[in-house]
Design an enzyme around this catalytic site. Structure first.
Site, short mmCIF file in Angstrom:
data_model
loop_
_atom_site.label_atom_id
_atom_site.label_comp_id
_atom_site.label_asym_id
_atom_site.label_seq_id
_atom_site.Cartn_x
_atom_site.Cartn_y
_atom_site.Cartn_z
N LEU A 297 25.72 14.33 19.59
CA LEU A 297 24.66 13.31 19.64
C LEU A 297 24.26 12.87 18.24
O LEU A 297 24.31 13.65 17.29
CB LEU A 297 23.43 13.85 20.37
N LYS B 139 20.90 26.01 15.95
CA LYS B 139 19.63 26.43 16.54
C LYS B 139 19.64 26.22 18.06
O LYS B 139 19.14 27.04 18.82
CB LYS B 139 18.47 25.66 15.91
N ARG C 269 -5.92 14.34 26.66
CA ARG C 269 -5.34 13.03 26.94
C ARG C 269 -6.37 12.20 27.73
O ARG C 269 -7.20 12.75 28.46
CB ARG C 269 -4.06 13.16 27.77
N ASP D 163 -5.92 1.87 21.56
CA ASP D 163 -5.53 0.98 20.47
C ASP D 163 -5.83 -0.46 20.87
O ASP D 163 -5.18 -1.00 21.76
CB ASP D 163 -4.03 1.11 20.19
N1 DCP Z 1 3.01 3.12 15.33
C1 DCP Z 1 4.25 3.20 14.70
N2 DCP Z 1 4.53 4.21 13.83
C2 DCP Z 1 3.59 5.13 13.55
C3 DCP Z 1 2.33 5.08 14.17
C4 DCP Z 1 2.07 4.06 15.06
O1 DCP Z 1 5.12 2.35 14.96
N3 DCP Z 1 3.88 6.11 12.68
C5 DCP Z 1 2.74 2.04 16.29
C6 DCP Z 1 3.48 2.30 17.59
C7 DCP Z 1 2.45 2.95 18.44
C8 DCP Z 1 1.19 2.22 18.02
O2 DCP Z 1 1.36 1.99 16.62
O3 DCP Z 1 2.72 2.78 19.80
C9 DCP Z 1 -0.08 2.99 18.30
O4 DCP Z 1 -0.05 4.25 17.66
P1 DCP Z 1 -0.55 5.56 18.39
O5 DCP Z 1 -0.43 6.66 17.40
O6 DCP Z 1 -1.88 5.33 18.98
O7 DCP Z 1 0.58 5.84 19.49
P2 DCP Z 1 0.66 5.51 21.05
O8 DCP Z 1 -0.47 4.66 21.49
O9 DCP Z 1 2.03 5.00 21.29
O10 DCP Z 1 0.56 6.93 21.74
P3 DCP Z 1 -0.75 7.78 22.10
O11 DCP Z 1 -0.91 7.74 23.59
O12 DCP Z 1 -0.46 9.16 21.62
O13 DCP Z 1 -1.91 7.16 21.38
MG MG Z 2 -2.42 5.17 21.00
MN MN Z 3 -3.86 4.77 17.78
#
Ligand code: DCP
Ligand code: MG
Ligand code: MN
Length: 351
Positions: A63, A73, A149, A192
C-alpha cells in the site's frame, strides 16, 4: 467471502489504524518529530482506505505510504497481537503526561513538555499554575466536555439557534456549518461555521485579506466582533478562546430552553465552536476547504500542483514556469474546482 469485522467507517483494519495513530500522536506530542507523525498518519489513512483485512506486513507494504519499518510493525502486531514499542510508550508516565496536557485546548506539545519537565503531570496540578493563558484556563475548565463528541442533532439545534441570531446582527449575513457536520457525520468534534456577506469582497489577488491589508475595510472589520458580542449576550457563546477580524475560536452552549425544546439528552455540555468570516468571492473555496476532510483537501491540493495550479481556501491559481501564482481562476461553486482539477464531483458525504 471476506467476513472481517469492520468498524463504523467500514475499515477492516481498524486495530492496525488505531495503533498507527497512537504512534503518530506520540511522535507529534512527545518526540516532536512531525515527519514521523505524518508518515504514521499517511500509512493509517492508506490502510483505512483498503477494504480487505491485511494478512502480513509484506501485504501491507504494497500500500501507498507503508514502508519497510511500518510493515514490520504491522507484522509484529498481526503475529503477536501487540506492539512492544507501544507498550513501552504506554508504560512511560512522562510520555503519558505530555500527551494528556497536549490534548487540552490551549496547550501545544511544547507547553506540555515544559510543564512535565517542571514536574506538573496532572490536570489538577496544571490548574494551580500561575501564568496560564485565558484559552488554557478555558481548555482546563471544559476538558471533559471538549472530549465528548457532539451528536448531530445538537449541532443542528446549535446551527438553527446561531443562524437565527445572526439575522439580528445583519440580515444579509449568510453561511453554513462546514466540517464533519456538512460531510454528514453522526457526531462532530466541534462546530465549524463559515460566514460571508454579499458586500464583503476580497481584493481579487487570491490571497488572504489579512495578508495584503493589515485591517479589513469597515464595516467588516467590526462585523465578527458584533456577531460574537451578540451571541454572548443571548447566551449561545460562553467563552472566547481567540477573536480576530475574520476568525473566532470559542465555546458555545445551547440555552436551557432551546436545549430541552430540541429534545436533546442531558447533560448540556459546552462545545467548541469555530467561526470564519470570508469574502463572498472566495466563499466557494473556503466552503470546500472547511468542509474537508483534511485528507480530501490534501488530495485536491496535490492534484492541483500536479496540474500546475495552486489551490487554497482563497483561490485556485495557475503557476508560472518560475513557480509564481498567476491570476485566480473564477470559482463560483465547489464544483468549479473539481472541474478545473479534472476530478469527478464529490458530494460532501463522499469527501
Ligand atoms: N482542515 C484541514 N487541515 C487541517 C485542519 C482542518 O484541511 N489540518 C479543514 C478540513 C476540516 C475542516 O478544516 O474538515 C474543519 O476542521 P476540524 O478540525 O474541525 O475537522 P472536522 O470538522 O473535519 O472534524 P471534527 O468532527 O473532528 O471537528
Ligand atoms: Mg470540525
Ligand atoms: Mn474546527
Amino acid at each position: 467471502a471476506v467476513t472481517a469485522a469492520k468498524n463504523a467507517k467500514g475499515n477492516a483494519n481498524a486495530e492496525i489504524c488505531d495503533f498507527l495513530n497512537q504512534l503518530a500522536d506520540y511522535e507529534r506530542n512527545v518526540s516532536r518529530n512531525i515527519h514521523k507523525y505524518n508518515a504514521y498518519r499517511k500509512a493509517a489513512r492508506s490502510i483505512a482506505a483498503h477494504s480487505l483485512p491485511l494478512r502480513s506486513g509484506k501485504d501491507a507494504q504494497r500500500l501507498d505510504g507503508v514502508g519497510k519499518k511500518i510493515g514490520e510493525k504491522i507484522e509484529e502486531f498481526l503475529t503477536t497481537g501487540g506492539l512492544k514499542k507501544l507498550d513501552k510508550i504506554n508504560a512511560n508516565p512522562e510520555a503519558a503526561a505530555i500527551q494528556l496536557i497536549a490534548s487540552v485546548v490551549g496547550f501545544g506539545p511544547a507547553a506540555a513538555q515544559n510543564y512535565v519537565q517542571k514536574g506538573i503531570t496532572t490536570l489538577e496540578a496544571l490548574k494551580q499554575e500561575d501564568g496560564l493563558s485565558n484559552a488554557q484556563k478555558i481548555g482546563l475548565k471544559h476538558f471533559a466536555d471538549f472530549n465528548e463528541r457532539i451528536p448531530r442533532a445538537e449541532v443542528e439545534a446549535l446551527r438553527q439557534a446561531v443562524f437565527a441570531e445572526l439575522r439580528e446582527v445583519d440580515d444579509r449575513l449568510e453561511g453554513q456549518v462546514c466540517g464533519s457536520f456538512r460531510r454528514g457525520a453522526a457526531t462532530s468534534g466541534d462546530i465549524d461555521i463559515l460566514l460571508t456577506h454579499p458586500d464583503f469582497k476580497s481584493t481579487g489577488d487570491g490571497e488572504a485579506l489579512g495578508k495584503t491589508k493589515k485591517k479589513l475595510d469597515p464595516p467588516f472589520d467590526k462585523l465578527l466582533d458584533r456577531v460574537i458580542s451578540h451571541l454572548k449576550k443571548v447566551g449561545l457563546v460562553t467563552d472566547v478562546l481567540s477573536l480576530g477580524e475574520s476568525k473566532f475560536m470559542g465555546v458555545a452552549r445551547l440555552p436551557e430552553t432551546q436545549f430541552s425544546e430540541a429534545g436533546l439528552a442531558p447533560p448540556r455540555r459546552f462545545r467548541r465552536i469555530d467561526m470564519r468570516l470570508w469574502p463572498v468571492d472566495q466563499y466557494p473555496l473556503a466552503l470546500l476547504y472547511f468542509t474537508g476532510s483534511d485528507e480530501t483537501n490534501k488530495t485536491m491540493r496535490r492534484k492541483a500542483i500536479d496540474l500546475g495550479f495552486r489551490l487554497s481556501e482563497y483561490s485556485l491559481r495557475p503557476m508560472s514556469e518560475d513557480d509564481k501564482p498567476g491570476r485566480p481562476l473564477p470559482v463560483s461553486s465547489e464544483k468549479d474546482v473539481f472541474d478545473a482539477l479534472d476530478m469527478t464531483y464529490l458530494e460532501p458525504a463522499q469527501r
